[in-house]
Scaffold this motif. Structure first.
Motif, PDB file in Angstrom:
ATOM      1  N   GLY A 102     -24.008 -34.232 -72.415  1.00 47.25           N
ATOM      2  CA  GLY A 102     -24.216 -33.142 -71.068  1.00 47.25           C
ATOM      3  C   GLY A 102     -23.272 -33.163 -70.214  1.00 47.25           C
ATOM      4  N   HIS A 103     -22.910 -31.893 -69.703  1.00 51.10           N
ATOM      5  CA  HIS A 103     -21.908 -31.525 -68.761  1.00 51.10           C
ATOM      6  C   HIS A 103     -22.695 -31.757 -67.494  1.00 51.10           C
ATOM      7  N   HIS A 104     -21.751 -32.304 -66.355  1.00 52.38           N
ATOM      8  CA  HIS A 104     -22.157 -32.324 -64.905  1.00 52.38           C
ATOM      9  C   HIS A 104     -22.931 -31.193 -64.651  1.00 52.38           C
ATOM     10  N   TYR A 105     -22.876 -29.964 -65.202  1.00 57.75           N
ATOM     11  CA  TYR A 105     -23.206 -28.748 -64.601  1.00 57.75           C
ATOM     12  C   TYR A 105     -24.724 -28.346 -65.084  1.00 57.75           C
ATOM     13  N   GLN A 106     -25.225 -29.162 -65.937  1.00 58.69           N
ATOM     14  CA  GLN A 106     -26.386 -29.074 -66.635  1.00 58.69           C
ATOM     15  C   GLN A 106     -27.541 -29.274 -65.564  1.00 58.69           C
ATOM     16  N   VAL A 143      -8.938 -25.932 -71.413  1.00 54.36           N
ATOM     17  CA  VAL A 143      -9.862 -26.049 -72.452  1.00 54.36           C
ATOM     18  C   VAL A 143     -11.201 -25.083 -72.327  1.00 54.36           C
ATOM     19  N   ASN A 144     -11.068 -24.432 -71.199  1.00 51.76           N
ATOM     20  CA  ASN A 144     -12.040 -23.493 -70.812  1.00 51.76           C
ATOM     21  C   ASN A 144     -11.622 -22.194 -71.474  1.00 51.76           C
ATOM     22  N   SER A 145     -11.562 -21.929 -73.077  1.00 52.73           N
ATOM     23  CA  SER A 145     -10.956 -21.006 -73.531  1.00 52.73           C
ATOM     24  C   SER A 145     -11.489 -21.022 -75.139  1.00 52.73           C
ATOM     25  N   GLY A 198     -10.525 -32.184 -57.589  1.00 55.22           N
ATOM     26  CA  GLY A 198     -10.643 -33.165 -58.950  1.00 55.22           C
ATOM     27  C   GLY A 198     -11.581 -32.298 -59.696  1.00 55.22           C
ATOM     28  N   SER A 199     -11.644 -32.838 -60.998  1.00 52.45           N
ATOM     29  CA  SER A 199     -12.565 -32.391 -62.132  1.00 52.45           C
ATOM     30  C   SER A 199     -13.996 -32.866 -61.469  1.00 52.45           C
ATOM     31  N   THR A 200     -14.900 -32.480 -62.333  1.00 51.10           N
ATOM     32  CA  THR A 200     -16.333 -32.916 -62.074  1.00 51.10           C
ATOM     33  C   THR A 200     -16.399 -34.384 -61.957  1.00 51.10           C
ATOM     34  N   GLU A 201     -16.040 -35.178 -62.804  1.00 46.33           N
ATOM     35  CA  GLU A 201     -15.841 -36.505 -63.152  1.00 46.33           C
ATOM     36  C   GLU A 201     -15.207 -37.069 -61.705  1.00 46.33           C
ATOM     37  N   THR A 214      -7.167 -30.072 -69.226  1.00 45.89           N
ATOM     38  CA  THR A 214      -8.548 -29.864 -68.450  1.00 45.89           C
ATOM     39  C   THR A 214      -8.374 -30.180 -66.985  1.00 45.89           C
ATOM     40  N   SER A 215      -9.072 -29.964 -66.308  1.00 43.38           N
ATOM     41  CA  SER A 215      -8.867 -29.984 -64.865  1.00 43.38           C
ATOM     42  C   SER A 215      -8.473 -31.624 -64.479  1.00 43.38           C
ATOM     43  N   SER A 216      -8.833 -32.353 -65.268  1.00 40.26           N
ATOM     44  CA  SER A 216      -8.506 -33.952 -65.030  1.00 40.26           C
ATOM     45  C   SER A 216      -7.255 -34.258 -65.318  1.00 40.26           C
ATOM     46  N   VAL A 272     -13.193 -30.287 -53.702  1.00 40.51           N
ATOM     47  CA  VAL A 272     -13.518 -29.048 -54.391  1.00 40.51           C
ATOM     48  C   VAL A 272     -12.927 -29.210 -55.790  1.00 40.51           C
ATOM     49  N   HIS A 273     -13.395 -28.420 -56.547  1.00 43.40           N
ATOM     50  CA  HIS A 273     -12.765 -28.459 -58.011  1.00 43.40           C
ATOM     51  C   HIS A 273     -11.323 -27.487 -57.967  1.00 43.40           C
ATOM     52  N   PRO A 274     -10.640 -28.014 -58.904  1.00 49.83           N
ATOM     53  CA  PRO A 274      -9.282 -27.017 -58.850  1.00 49.83           C
ATOM     54  C   PRO A 274      -9.349 -25.763 -59.391  1.00 49.83           C
ATOM     55  N   GLU A 275     -10.593 -25.304 -59.963  1.00 51.75           N
ATOM     56  CA  GLU A 275     -10.688 -24.044 -60.309  1.00 51.75           C
ATOM     57  C   GLU A 275     -11.015 -23.141 -58.861  1.00 51.75           C
ATOM     58  N   CYS A 276     -10.933 -23.634 -57.615  1.00 47.31           N
ATOM     59  CA  CYS A 276     -11.247 -23.010 -56.540  1.00 47.31           C
ATOM     60  C   CYS A 276      -9.803 -22.327 -56.245  1.00 47.31           C
ATOM     61  N   GLY A 298     -20.269 -36.355 -68.519  1.00 49.64           N
ATOM     62  CA  GLY A 298     -18.982 -36.296 -68.239  1.00 49.64           C
ATOM     63  C   GLY A 298     -18.438 -34.955 -67.911  1.00 49.64           C
ATOM     64  N   ASP A 299     -17.179 -34.905 -67.695  1.00 53.38           N
ATOM     65  CA  ASP A 299     -16.269 -33.687 -67.524  1.00 53.38           C
ATOM     66  C   ASP A 299     -15.823 -33.053 -68.953  1.00 53.38           C
ATOM     67  N   SER A 300     -15.126 -32.084 -68.920  1.00 54.90           N
ATOM     68  CA  SER A 300     -15.000 -31.845 -70.212  1.00 54.90           C
ATOM     69  C   SER A 300     -13.867 -32.465 -70.923  1.00 54.90           C
ATOM     70  N   LEU A 301     -12.842 -33.429 -70.390  1.00 53.04           N
ATOM     71  CA  LEU A 301     -12.418 -34.238 -71.270  1.00 53.04           C
ATOM     72  C   LEU A 301     -12.863 -35.225 -71.629  1.00 53.04           C
ATOM     73  N   VAL A 339     -17.800 -18.676 -60.603  1.00 47.69           N
ATOM     74  CA  VAL A 339     -18.498 -19.570 -59.689  1.00 47.69           C
ATOM     75  C   VAL A 339     -17.862 -20.360 -58.592  1.00 47.69           C
ATOM     76  N   HIS A 340     -16.633 -20.652 -58.916  1.00 43.71           N
ATOM     77  CA  HIS A 340     -15.790 -21.412 -57.672  1.00 43.71           C
ATOM     78  C   HIS A 340     -15.207 -20.237 -57.019  1.00 43.71           C
ATOM     79  N   GLN A 341     -15.054 -18.793 -57.139  1.00 43.74           N
ATOM     80  CA  GLN A 341     -14.772 -17.957 -56.376  1.00 43.74           C
ATOM     81  C   GLN A 341     -15.472 -17.866 -55.115  1.00 43.74           C
TER      82      GLN A 341
END
Ligand code: 13P
Ligand code: SF4
Length: 360
Positions: free
Chosen positions: A32-36, A128-130, A265-268, A147-149, A249-253, A48-51, A226-228
């Motif tokens: 389960g990803h943290h955004y669920q 990895v978001n690809s 940092g990453s979600t984790e 990944t973001s981490s 904040v998440h680095p996708e911002c 966890g996060d993607s990694l 989402v992060h925009q």
């Protein structure tokens, strides 16, 4: 999914998921990803996060992985596991809008054009978001995923000399998230003028040969909607409202948001920073709303709020709901696999090279 699942009472769905999980035992591993949403997240064997989730997928001995995340995560899990493990995405339309902004053929074309101008010195680094196809282009060209981490260590590897264990690159083509790439370049001590934006919709990516030659980071024109949502003004606002509040904040911002925040940092990593902070701390968090609400509920001794007043929802993640989870588990209990994510081996082999370079 069979219509009958949408008509079931929600408590009944919860009860049946618990029953199916018990019945299937160690054969099935739910990630389960943290955004669920909470109603799905609570059934995850690992979160966890993607990694972390991709490492978990690679290590699980389960026969079935039910991935409560989005398609690119399930594809990575399939790439990293053997044929004897079936990876299942409970709802096939749970994609990632950022991943959709980079098509494999466009990334291959960009790489060709940039290499023609800059010589053999460009290393593709793919978030990895690809899609698996974009990861395969990356793996074939000597690049790696990130990944973001771990983006910073992967970028550093790409630019390190081969004698020192790096990829020996002079430039990075980073796709698809321009913000993660720009934020990482700045964190490494580079300036904004070391980065240029490659727009796949424009002729030659909208870049002159000189711009390509002068840049160290060529950023794909991709982003996460989402992060925009987050802005530097919101940070100013929450600090005015609650002096001493910390902003993470998440680095996708976008760059200006990460620059104004205290941490990113990453979600984790966000989860850990807030979790490890002393009781009484205050946090404004710039990432997906389901995770932020859960973080607030799990830390009742702290003040935790979403950075924005408007909710930041990843609608793709939200497509995984309890009825879909029950439906896939019911089928597994009957020996049937539905919604299997299966990356063709010719694509998977090159994509695996990019993922394994990242993990190593
Ligand atoms: P993490 O790797 O930080 O969990 O991020 C995944 C993601 O999709 C963020 O939008
Ligand atoms: Fe993709 Fe953004 Fe959703 Fe993450 S939050 S899965 S990047 S759309």
């Amino acid at each position: 999914m069979d219509e009958k699942y949408t008509r079931l009472d929600s408590d009944e769905v919860m009860r049946l998921i618990t029953e199916r999980k018990e019945q299937l035992g160690g054969e099935v591993c739910i990630l389960g990803h943290h955004y669920q949403r909470d109603e799905v997240f609570r059934f995850a064997d690992f979160t966890g996060d993607s990694l972390k989730l991709s490492q978990q997928a690679a290590e699980t001995g389960a026969k079935y992985i039910v991935f409560c995340g989005v398609r690119f995560m399930a594809e990575s899990a399939d790439i990293l596991t053997g044929d004897d493990c079936a990876v299942i995405l409970p709802e096939m339309s749970a994609g990632c809008e950022m991943a959709d902004l980079a098509a494999a053929a466009d990334v291959a074309e960009a790489l060709e054009r940039i290499s023609a101008v800059a010589g053999d010195t460009v290393v593709p680094i793919t978030y990895v978001n690809s899609s698996a196809g974009v990861k395969a282009v990356t793996g074939r060209s000597g690049g790696a995923c990130c990944t973001s981490s771990n983006a910073r260590s992967v970028f550093e590897w790409a630019l390190r000399e081969k004698d020192s264990g790096g990829a020996g690159g002079a430039k990075i083509l980073a796709a698809p998230d321009q913000h993660l790439a720009r934020n990482t370049a700045i964190a490494m001590g580079y300036g904004l003028d070391d980065c240029v934006l490659y727009d796949p919709a424009a002729e030659n990516g909208g870049l002159t040969d000189e711009q390509i030659r002068d840049a160290t980071f060529i950023l794909w024109n991709g982003y996460c909607y989402v992060h925009q949502v987050f802005t530097a003004e919101q940070i100013e606002h929450v600090r005015g409202e609650r002096p001493g509040i910390k902003v993470i904040v998440h680095p996708e911002c976008p760059r200006e948001v990460v620059a104004a925040a205290d941490l990113s940092g990453s979600t984790e990593q966000i989860l850990r920073a807030v979790g490890d902070s002393p009781a009484g701390s205050s946090w404004a968090v710039g990432t997906e709303v389901h995770m932020v609400h859960r973080l607030a509920a799990d830390n009742p001794d702290k003040y935790v709020r979403l950075l924005s007043d408007t909710p930041a929802v990843c609608t793709s993640m939200s497509r995984i709901d309890p009825p879909h989870l029950l439906w896939v588990l019911d089928n597994l209990a009957e020996g049937k696999i539905v919604n299997r994510i299966s990356v063709p081996e010719d694509v998977a082999a090159d994509a695996r090279a990019a993922l394994e370079r990242m993990i190593s």
